[in-house]
Structures are given as structure tokens and as C-alpha cells.
Write an enzyme that holds these catalytic residues in place. Sequence first.
Site, short mmCIF file in Angstrom:
data_model
loop_
_atom_site.label_atom_id
_atom_site.label_comp_id
_atom_site.label_asym_id
_atom_site.label_seq_id
_atom_site.Cartn_x
_atom_site.Cartn_y
_atom_site.Cartn_z
N ASN A 74 -7.60 4.55 13.35
CA ASN A 74 -6.35 4.25 13.50
C ASN A 74 -5.11 5.38 13.47
O ASN A 74 -4.26 5.18 14.45
CB ASN A 74 -5.67 3.26 12.32
CG ASN A 74 -5.65 4.20 11.03
OD1 ASN A 74 -6.51 4.94 10.57
ND2 ASN A 74 -4.54 3.69 10.09
N LYS A 83 -16.41 14.00 10.31
CA LYS A 83 -17.17 12.89 10.92
C LYS A 83 -16.06 11.60 11.20
O LYS A 83 -15.38 11.04 10.68
CB LYS A 83 -18.13 11.98 9.71
CG LYS A 83 -18.62 10.66 10.32
CD LYS A 83 -19.36 10.56 11.43
CE LYS A 83 -20.21 9.23 11.64
NZ LYS A 83 -19.23 8.26 12.30
N GLY A 99 -10.35 5.07 4.80
CA GLY A 99 -10.93 3.98 5.44
C GLY A 99 -11.05 2.60 4.36
O GLY A 99 -10.14 2.81 3.58
N SER A 100 -11.91 1.76 4.52
CA SER A 100 -11.65 0.63 3.89
C SER A 100 -11.97 1.08 2.38
O SER A 100 -12.92 1.75 2.00
CB SER A 100 -12.82 -0.08 4.18
OG SER A 100 -14.00 -0.07 3.88
N VAL A 140 -15.98 0.75 1.25
CA VAL A 140 -16.72 1.97 1.87
C VAL A 140 -16.31 3.25 0.89
O VAL A 140 -17.03 3.72 0.23
CB VAL A 140 -16.56 2.36 3.27
CG1 VAL A 140 -17.34 3.71 3.30
CG2 VAL A 140 -17.22 1.42 4.29
N GLY A 141 -14.89 3.22 0.50
CA GLY A 141 -14.41 4.23 -0.33
C GLY A 141 -15.27 4.22 -1.83
O GLY A 141 -15.53 5.21 -2.28
N GLU A 172 -8.45 7.50 0.44
CA GLU A 172 -7.31 6.78 0.95
C GLU A 172 -7.59 5.63 1.35
O GLU A 172 -8.50 5.61 2.62
CB GLU A 172 -6.52 7.74 1.81
CG GLU A 172 -5.13 7.31 1.93
CD GLU A 172 -4.80 6.30 2.85
OE1 GLU A 172 -4.70 5.31 2.41
OE2 GLU A 172 -4.70 6.41 4.10
N CYS A 217 -2.41 1.85 7.21
CA CYS A 217 -2.73 1.47 5.94
C CYS A 217 -1.39 1.50 5.18
O CYS A 217 -1.06 0.68 4.13
CB CYS A 217 -3.38 2.54 5.03
SG CYS A 217 -2.38 4.14 5.19
N GLU A 234 -6.10 -7.62 2.77
CA GLU A 234 -5.39 -6.80 4.04
C GLU A 234 -5.83 -7.09 5.28
O GLU A 234 -7.03 -7.55 5.58
CB GLU A 234 -5.99 -5.44 3.73
CG GLU A 234 -5.34 -4.42 4.72
CD GLU A 234 -5.96 -3.07 4.58
OE1 GLU A 234 -5.26 -1.86 4.65
OE2 GLU A 234 -7.18 -2.88 3.73
#
Length: 482
Positions: A152, A175, A228-229, A232-233, A250, A284, A383
Site C-alpha cells: 500500500n 522482501k 502487513g496483516s 502474518v505478523g 506494524e 493502516c 478491518e
Amino acid sequence: MEQNLKNLVNGEFVEASTSERIDVFNPARPDQKVGSVPSMPKEDLERVFAAAAVGARTWKNTGSLERGKVLLSAAELIRERKNELVSTIVTEMGKTTAEATGEVGKTAEFFEYYGSMGRDEFGQFLPDGRPETFAARLVEPLGVVLLITPWNDPLLTPARKLGPALISGNAVIIKPATVTPLITLRLAEILHEAGLPAGVLGTVTGRGSKIGDALFEFDQLKAVSFTGSTAVGKDIQHRLSPRGVRVQTEMGGKNAAVIMDDADLELAVPTIVAGAFAQAGQRCTATSRLIVQKGVAARVRELIADAVRQLTVAPGETEGADMGPVVDEASQASIREHISRARSQGAEVVAENELSGAAAEAGFFVAPTFLQITPDQDLWAEEVFGPVLGMVEVDTLDEAIELVNDSVYGLSSSIFTRDLGQAFDFLYGVDTGQVSINQPTTGWDIHHPFGGFKDSGSGYKEQGHDALTFYTRVKAAAIRTK
């Protein structure tokens, strides 16, 4: 013109060991290929991490003044190549030209800001009660750090992480998101040209399903900064905590703005509309919940509805475009499903922009949508990451604060009021890492500490001097001189 780019590995731009590449397409015109990048297999990662281990030693032993000069040179090159970088962001990610221009400008500022820290202190002398003893607090880089960045803000977020990581003396492996890798590789070219030694920066492009797990397997890895999401975090945190690898996350947000009865609506309404719908709501920090005191609720509904209907939704390079497409077909489908489910649960669509022209004919566009909702509906909690704003009404400030905190997320919040007492009650009452008074939930400057509470992030802040904490360690030294 298509940009068919290569990865930076050990100071050279190289293809993957296989011939497979990942194609990148314009979200406003999905049949338009804008470039490609190597699809690296996990076997290629060993070379990247080995080079970074050597680069970390080189860069640690490079003076902070010299490190700063490289970042300052990068800032200058970014400004010189503004038009090229803006075009890449618009065609790769879908932002409007104005949004992409702002992103490029902020990126240059990040490198300028952290480059100037080459002249800052890194440690301090300490008093010591023992005779003839010299003591000091030494600040050192961690070594090899991995940055996993989102689609984003595909240029700004890498800069936000690279600046403090590099000025602190670390080697970096980055990455980028698979759908927006081009702009990150362009940034790598700039940093290479600015004078980064071989191995200090390495880029990795490839599908997460193929290399995602392998990125965390290397012993050289000392820290991971991820944006990211939330899912995943948290997985990264759980995966790496037993090894003592430092993790900064974050993650998601469900940011709320509050409008009190005494608010300046000429200020509040356009600020909230921009916060909710600019960048197609794909931030975010985007405003996704609106809490309005009942005395002005009817008027706020009317003003925001009018503003939503008047938004110009078009491909990003279109003159006067307020909002471009969302990033890909999966995002488009997900956002539309959120809106459909909200309607089925009883939410009222107050206003929905009517797409026209190119936005109605093709591309991953979503109509900006403003709904009246209730806190028991899914849209209140989940979200969406798209151009969707849900509104509820309250009687009091205490109710508003309670609703702001009614979320697993705690990234950003704001209140619009002329009452200083209400402003400070809100400031101290909300459980969010960022708090604004008569300002948007979005839009923090490069030197302001940034990061959320709860499921929005880890305890490590980004931006400002606070960002250095994540990328450094402290060594205490004591030397008897006689």
C-alpha cells in the site's frame, strides 16, 4: 514501457537461478503489464544472507558520517528521479499522481532525516564510582535485519525502515510485496548508486508460498521488521521468539474519528472524507469508523454523503482524480463482500459513489461507500482496507471513548472538538498509539514516533529517534585506566 528488473545481491543486479519471473500489472487496467521481477527460489536465499553477513561487518566498521553521506546522496537521487518513481507507483499500485508524488517526497525526507543522524551521538560517557575508571554506553547495530514491506505504501514503508536500519550500521535484506516489487527494486538501484557497499542491501522477490518460511531459517538473521496483516505478523512473532530474533510489527487498524457537537464541521468533514477515501482507503491509518454526537449527526451525515458522491474515481494518472483503484482483484472482491455483508446485517448505505468512465468499465475499482452501522455488526470490528466508512451515533464523550476502544486494534484515533477539556479527556482515555485532536487519523510526519497498541503492532515504534531502538543494541563498557 515495461520495467523488467533484477535483484540486488552482493553488489550486483542478478536474475534468479531459475528463469521464472513474476509479472506486474496495472490495477487500473489489469490487462496492462507494467513489468516483471525474478521469482527467486529458496535456494537463492543462501547467497543473499551470506552476502549480508559480510556486508554487516563492512557497514558496522564504516563511520557514521560516511553512512550518513550515502543516505543523503540517496535522498538527492530520489528527488532527481521523482517523475520516474511517481509513474512507477501509479502504474504498479494504483495511487493517484498526487498521492504518489507525496510518497516520493516523503521517501526523500526519510533518507535526508536519517542521513543527517550520521552526525548525531551514538552512545554516551557514564560516571563511574570506581577509581580511575572510564565507563561508556556504546550503541551497536544488530547485524543482518530482514524487512518485509507491504504493497500500500511500496516506496515510503521501505524508506521508513531502511533509514534507521542503515544509519545504525546494519545490513538489510528487503522482501517487497509480490504485487508491487518494482518500486522497491528502483529504490535499491538508487541506494546502490549512492554508494552502499556490496552486501549491505539485498533484495528478494518471490512468492511467499515458495520462500516465505525459508526467509526466517538463517542463523545470520538478527531482526525482522514487518508491515502487513495482523495474522502474518503474529505468526512471525511466534515463529521467531524462541530463537531470540527481534521482531517489530506494524499491523492492522480499525481507526475511529469522533465528531462532537461543538466541532468545526467545515474542518472535520473534509478531513474525515480524505482520511477514509484517499488512497482508496488502503492505509493502516485510514479512518474506517466515525462516531458522531447526536446533536450534529444529521448534518454530518448529509455533508459526508454529498462529499462521497462528488469524489472523482479514476485511473491514478487522470487529472483531478481523488481516488484510484484498489490493488488487485482479491482486494476488490473482499471489500465488496464486506459491504454486502454489512447490508445483509442491517447497515444503511447512506451514500455510494457512482463509478463512471474508465472506473466503471475495467480495473479493480470499488465505489466509495458511507454506511450507518451499529457496533454489533461485522463492519464495526473487521478491518476492510478499502474505501468504506461506517458511522454510529452517541450521546456523550464517555460513550465515544468507550467505542473507540471497542476494538482489538489500537493504531490511531482522532476527535474534533473546540473544548480543550474534552480534547484532553480523549487524549488520555483512548487506547491507541496515535491520537489526534482536530487532525486526521492519517498523516504522521517522518520525525514523529509511529506505531500502535494491542493487535496493531509491537512495542517498537517506527520513525523519529525512537526507530533506532529496534535496530540497535546497547553495550556497557568500563575500563580501569591505571
